[in-house]
Design an enzyme around this catalytic site. Structure first.
Site, PDB file in Angstrom:
ATOM      1  N   THR A  37      -9.312   0.461  -9.652  1.00 53.76           N
ATOM      2  CA  THR A  37      -8.617  -0.652  -9.048  1.00 53.76           C
ATOM      3  C   THR A  37      -8.745  -1.838  -9.975  1.00 53.76           C
ATOM      4  OG1 THR A  37      -9.185   0.244  -6.930  1.00 53.76           O
ATOM      5  CG2 THR A  37      -8.608  -2.075  -6.943  1.00 53.76           C
ATOM      6  N   ARG A  85       0.843  -1.188   0.000  1.00 54.52           N
ATOM      7  CA  ARG A  85       0.000   0.000   0.000  1.00 54.52           C
ATOM      8  C   ARG A  85       0.886   1.248   0.000  1.00 54.52           C
ATOM      9  NH1 ARG A  85      -4.991   1.852  -1.206  1.00 54.52           N
ATOM     10  NH2 ARG A  85      -6.036   2.895   0.511  1.00 54.52           N
ATOM     11  N   GLY A 109     -13.701   0.702  -4.596  1.00 56.02           N
ATOM     12  CA  GLY A 109     -13.657   1.393  -3.302  1.00 56.02           C
ATOM     13  C   GLY A 109     -14.281   0.509  -2.229  1.00 56.02           C
ATOM     14  N   ASP A 116      -7.881   8.250   0.396  1.00 57.23           N
ATOM     15  CA  ASP A 116      -8.394   7.158   1.240  1.00 57.23           C
ATOM     16  C   ASP A 116      -8.179   7.433   2.730  1.00 57.23           C
ATOM     17  OD1 ASP A 116      -9.504   5.666  -0.751  1.00 57.23           O
ATOM     18  OD2 ASP A 116      -7.881   4.213  -0.898  1.00 57.23           O
ATOM     19  N   SER A 136      -7.291   0.848   3.311  1.00 62.48           N
ATOM     20  CA  SER A 136      -7.816   0.408   2.017  1.00 62.48           C
ATOM     21  C   SER A 136      -9.005  -0.511   2.218  1.00 62.48           C
ATOM     22  CB  SER A 136      -6.718  -0.355   1.269  1.00 62.48           C
ATOM     23  OG  SER A 136      -7.241  -0.972   0.121  1.00 62.48           O
TER      24      SER A 136
HETATM   25  O1  DON Z   1      -7.853   1.072  -1.508  1.00 63.88           O
HETATM   26  C1  DON Z   1      -9.024   1.377  -1.645  1.00 63.88           C
HETATM   27  O2  DON Z   1      -9.908   1.012  -0.913  1.00 63.88           O
HETATM   28  C2  DON Z   1      -9.393   2.251  -2.822  1.00 63.88           C
HETATM   29  N1  DON Z   1      -8.306   3.110  -3.159  1.00 63.88           N
HETATM   30  C3  DON Z   1      -9.825   1.411  -3.965  1.00 63.88           C
HETATM   31  C4  DON Z   1     -10.256   2.232  -5.152  1.00 63.88           C
HETATM   32  C5  DON Z   1     -11.056   1.512  -6.146  1.00 63.88           C
HETATM   33  O3  DON Z   1     -11.388   0.369  -5.981  1.00 63.88           O
HETATM   34  C6  DON Z   1     -11.465   2.272  -7.345  1.00 63.88           C
HETATM   35  N2  DON Z   1     -11.996   1.392  -8.342  1.00 63.88           N
HETATM   36  N3  DON Z   1     -12.982   1.382  -8.903  1.00 63.88           N
END
Ligand code: DON
Length: 595
Positions: free
Chosen positions: A406, A137, A500, A448, A477
């Site tokens: 992601t 991370r 997310g 985040d 995360s």
């Molecule tokens: O680490 C996390 O929880 C976020 N930064 C994830 C972001 C994410 O999944 C965006 N995708 N659609």
């Protein structure tokens, strides 16, 4: 069909032959899986699977066929990257070799989320029973401070999302190279070679890629990424060949010199200077100090199956475990799609997210009550707060007051090893900042963190002090790479998602659909999903994912039901008799490739 086989053959040869091979310049979606069921063959699920029933207006039909493979499978969001991983497996690499090769290929052909400028989490299960997890991370730069995104008017700014201040120190290169060194069997040069060639010689833009450059044209045009991923400010039309010479140089240097080539020396010096000139605060000292961390995976059980998942700095494992522990206490779950099913699953998510949002953060900075939160007796106390007929307002359960990109890869190899890998830049194309000197996008992961307690971030998450910004701290995360083992300890499911906080809820629902509702993997992925993250205090449903009667009943119970877009984008593999099924989420444009 013959064309498809020919295309695959070219790709296989391309990946395998090394330096002298020509990289095929096909579109990202036309490299089909190595083994699909011919359309004339009806898919017959295993006897222990039950037919799924979805609402009439729901967009994905039940009964889709998966991709099947006898020995090994890779599922990622980009067909070329899946093919790269599968070819590494076919050439004798293990799941970790394939994961690292796929991840570097994603950095080239899926730049919106695949990356070397971001970070992620890799969960590894080895056939002998050993498990490992690596946390790469991003970390807050040393010059970061608690209120750096609070403006003079007391309001949060958008600098945690867009531009040079939005990035954490990237972890991807440290994490991928460390995982390969410890658990891989191939050299860096070998696993990175397909990515280097795709960057150097190019790949062909398909319609999905083209659409994303169109959707994100403003952010691409705002920074240097527009010089590579736009053509005179316009989206790249399908068929364009994208070459990335700067990225190829960086990847080649990493292949030769490992993490040092990215975090120290001329490449680091060039991109840190480029970022500083734009107003960024990541320094060479930040890069020197960055370390990928080996963690102990969270091990939990759900109705006799073992779940392996990611501990902090991801909230994924704890939140999934807490949710499943709450639900396991019911003798069985109500029928999929019913009012009571949505009530129980939504309420379990709501309670688990309350803990997530308030108590979790980087374990190097905060004391995470991991043992308590994953304890089944604690889950029983939460279960007892779920009303029989009424929604519970989040405010009555929490002290926090209300005030996307992601990519997941699932891999199972022929030796019984598995890897679940989720990696991200956060938003699509991260902060938008593209470092032309080194050829990559930087993340906007700083969003985040809790920019201000009680104020929602871009996902509407309202988080507490545990996740406040501190120099060197990893932002919490939701990434949830997960491996489920069957009663004999063999890999049953490899799963994870993007989206997310909806990563947690989508991954959990696929697991529940398989284990509890006994759906086939394809149905488990096609099934409509719900989402509750405590605050905002609403139950999000995918459009037409619940019948109108169920929605009405939930509203009558006190739920604020909100019809949003897709919940997550999952890539998953399931072991079945005779091999594996692989399914890419129908909500995205990924593809399984196996052999
Ligand atoms: O680490 C996390 O929880 C976020 N930064 C994830 C972001 C994410 O999944 C965006 N995708 N659609």
């Amino acid at each position: 069909m013959i064309r498809r086989i020919a295309v695959l053959f070219v790709l296989a040869v391309t990946v395998a032959r090394g330096a002298e091979a020509q990289v095929s310049t096909r579109g990202a979606t036309d490299a089909g899986p190595t083994r699909t069921l011919p359309s004339s063959t009806r898919y017959v699920p295993a006897a222990d699977r039950r037919p799924a029933h979805f609402p009439d207006a729901w967009r994905f039909p039940a009964g889709r066929a998966p991709v099947v493979a006898k020995r090994a499978m890779v599922v990622s969001d980009a067909p070329i990257a899946s093919a790269v991983g599968a070819e590494i497996l076919r050439r004798g690499g293990n799941a970790v070799d394939a994961a690292v090769a796929t991840a570097f290929a994603l950095a080239v052909v899926y730049p919106e989320a695949g990356n070397i400028g971001g970070g992620g989490f890799m969960l590894i299960h080895l056939a002998g029973g050993r498990n490992a997890a690596i946390d790469f991370r991003e970390a807050a730069p040393l010059a970061a401070s608690r209120d750096m995104y609070v403006g003079p008017d007391g309001k949060t700014t958008d600098q945690s999302i867009v531009g040079p201040l939005a990035s954490g120190v990237p972890g991807a290169v440290a994490g991928l190279t460390a995982a390969l060194a410890r658990y891989g069997t191939m050299s860096r040069a070998r696993v990175m070679q397909p990515a280097i060639r795709l960057a150097e010689q190019g790949f062909v833009v398909d319609s999905a890629f083209s659409q994303r450059t169109s959707d994100y044209r403003d952010i691409l045009g705002k920074f240097a990424g527009g010089t590579v991923f736009l053509s005179n400010g316009e989206p790249l039309p399908p068929g364009t060949v994208v070459k990335q010479p700067a990225l190829a140089r960086t990847l080649r240097a990493i292949a030769r010199g490992g993490r040092k080539a990215f975090y120290e020396g001329p490449i680091a010096e060039a991109w840190v200077k480029e970022l500083a000139d734009a107003g960024g605060i990541i320094t060479l000292e930040d890069l020197r100090r960055y370390k990928a961390e080996w963690r102990t995976p969270i091990r939990s059980t759900y109705r006799g199956r073992t779940l392996l998942s990611m501990p902090p700095a991801s909230s994924g494992g704890i939140t999934m475990t807490e949710t499943l522990n709450i639900l396991e206490g019911f003798d069985s779950l109500p029928p999929f799609g019913s009012t009571r099913w949505a009530h129980l699953v939504g309420s379990a998510f709501q309670r688990a997210f309350i803990d997530r949002n308030a108590k979790l953060g980087d374990p190097a900075f905060v004391n995470v009550p991991l043992a308590q939160l994953t304890d089944k007796r604690y889950a029983a106390t939460l279960r007892a707060t779920i009303g029989a007929t009424r929604a519970t307002p989040t405010t009555s359960l929490t002290t926090i007051k209300e005030g996307t990109q992601t990519t997941h890869v699932s891999i199972a190899d022929a030796r019984g090893n598995a890897v679940a890998l989720t990696t991200t830049l956060n938003d699509l194309y991260g902060s938008g900042v593209y470092l032309a000197s080194a050829g990559f996008f930087l993340n906007d992961e700083m969003d985040d963190f809790t920019s201000r307690p009680g104020v929602p971030n871009m996902y509407g998450l309202i988080q507490g002090e545990a996740n406040a910004i501190q120099p060197g701290k990893r932002m919490l995360s939701a990434m949830s790479p997960t491996i489920v083992l069957d009663a004999r300890g063999r890999v049953l499911l490899v799963v994870g998602s993007r989206g997310g906080p909806r990563i947690i809820t989508s991954t959990t629902q696929v697991v529940l659909n398989v284990l509890e509702h006994r759906m086939t993997l394809a149905d488990a992925m096609s099934a409509p999903r719900i989402h509750h993250q405590a605050l905002p205090d609403s139950l999000r449903v995918e459009p037409n994912g619940l019948t109108p009667a169920v929605t009405d009943s939930l509203v009558a119970m006190g739920y604020s039901v909100f019809s949003g877009g897709g919940v997550g984008q999952v890539n998953a593999i399931m072991r079945v008799r005779g091999g594996f099924e692989g399914v890419a989420d129908p909500r995205g444009s990924g593809r399984p490739v196996g052999y």
